[in-house]
Design an enzyme around this catalytic site. Structure first.
Site, mmCIF file in Angstrom:
data_model
loop_
_atom_site.group_PDB
_atom_site.id
_atom_site.type_symbol
_atom_site.label_atom_id
_atom_site.label_comp_id
_atom_site.label_asym_id
_atom_site.label_seq_id
_atom_site.Cartn_x
_atom_site.Cartn_y
_atom_site.Cartn_z
ATOM 1 N N ASN A 68 0.836 -1.209 0.000
ATOM 2 C CA ASN A 68 0.000 0.000 0.000
ATOM 3 C C ASN A 68 0.871 1.260 0.000
ATOM 4 O O ASN A 68 0.526 2.282 -0.582
ATOM 5 C CB ASN A 68 -0.972 -0.007 1.186
ATOM 6 C CG ASN A 68 -2.109 -0.992 0.959
ATOM 7 O OD1 ASN A 68 -2.927 -0.814 0.067
ATOM 8 N ND2 ASN A 68 -2.128 -2.073 1.722
ATOM 9 N N HIS A 117 -1.320 -9.406 -4.836
ATOM 10 C CA HIS A 117 -0.608 -10.218 -3.835
ATOM 11 C C HIS A 117 -0.360 -11.623 -4.403
ATOM 12 O O HIS A 117 0.021 -12.531 -3.672
ATOM 13 C CB HIS A 117 -1.468 -10.385 -2.574
ATOM 14 C CG HIS A 117 -1.589 -9.152 -1.730
ATOM 15 N ND1 HIS A 117 -0.517 -8.349 -1.402
ATOM 16 C CD2 HIS A 117 -2.668 -8.605 -1.098
ATOM 17 C CE1 HIS A 117 -0.935 -7.358 -0.614
ATOM 18 N NE2 HIS A 117 -2.225 -7.488 -0.423
#
Length: 302
Positions: A68, A117
């Site tokens: 992030n 991910h």
């Protein structure tokens, strides 16, 4: 990306977690666990036909390794150097969201940030085929596990583990969201030398963010001035990112940007757990380039 919509998407996912237990939170797709709140088998099927563009900026990390933070840095590079606002109102993770999102993404202007991910072996074929540039961020496994545990147990709506011991055992067996850290590491290590892959570590970024920003800019073909690079670094300091996190990530902000320190694992790991992870790490990565990059002996020895 429109921050409001992005925040709404995150808050929707947190809302969906309410009242679920751990067994209900995870579902298995092709042998890997994913969270039911943001992923679905339908989205994974649609993802197989995702059309990557050659100029997409693919950002990859295992959960809780700093992606992030990376998204903010790359977004800032786009805004600063191209003078364009990135108005992509989707969760940036391609495996998260509804199956129709890929149709909507076709409307996004280039360069698009494509975050994931996913393990290398589960990426959409078009990313590989088009040799899209991939920036891969790794973090030492002990801090990753500690951060993952705190995320579960601090996010009010996300199901908690009864204890650190319970989480540690599931983490070591890969029975957590997005599967095994070690499988992820082994798969990505095989592609570390490909020219469209740049592998950075969280620890190196923490150590010298300016050098990291320059590397990222050069890899993706941005040419910020020295002044622009410095201002990106100033905005990306953990303190700044955490302060703005409620604005950028809603209620999840302070949970996603919790401490941002290196070595927090020492507050959780027992001697036995330390040894278990040392053995597992050696089994999976001894002698690899990724082992050298992660500086395991520097960051993971008590």
């Amino acid at each position: 990306m429109t921050e409001k919509t992005f925040v709404e998407e995150i808050e929707k996912a947190l809302e969906k977690s309410k009242g679920l237990n751990l067994k209900e939170l995870l579902f298995c797709y092709q042998g890997t666990f994913y969270p039911t709140t943001v992923c679905s088998a339908e989205t994974f099927q649609a993802l197989e036909n995702f059309e990557a563009r050659k100029d997409d900026l693919v950002l990859v990390s295992y959960p809780k390794c700093g992606i992030n933070w990376l998204i903010q840095i790359v977004n800032d590079l786009i805004v600063t150097t191209l003078q364009t606002k990135n108005e992509n109102a989707e969760l940036p993770f391609i495996e998260c969201g509804d199956p129709e999102k890929f149709q909507r993404m076709k409307q996004f202007p280039s360069p698009r940030i494509v975050a994931t991910h996913l393990n290398y072996n589960h990426l959409p074929k078009s990313i590989i085929k088009n040799k899209v540039k991939m920036l891969v961020l790794f973090r030492n496994p002990k801090d990753t596990a500690a951060s993952f545990f705190h995320f579960h147990n601090n996010a009010p709506s996300v199901p908690s583990y009864n204890s650190w011991e319970e989480f540690f055992s599931e983490f070591m067996n890969g029975n957590v969201a997005w599967g095994s850290y070690f499988d992820h590491a082994v798969a990505w290590n095989k592609h570390i030398d490909e020219e469209n892959v740049l592998l950075l570590t969280y620890e190196d970024l923490k150590e010298d963010l300016l050098a990291g920003v320059k590397q990222i800019a050069e890899f993706f073909g941005f040419a910020p001035t020295a002044e622009q690079s410095q201002s990106i670094v100033d905005r990306a300091s953990f303190q700044m990112v955490r302060e703005r996190s409620k604005e950028t990530h809603g209620a999840a902000g302070p949970l996603l940007f919790r401490k941002g320190v290196v070595g927090d694992w020492k507050n959780l790991f027992s001697e036995t757990q330390n040894q278990k992870m040392d053995v597992k790490f050696k089994e999976c990565l001894a002698g690899t380039k990724l082992e050298a990059k992660l500086k395991y002996d520097v960051y993971c020895k008590a």
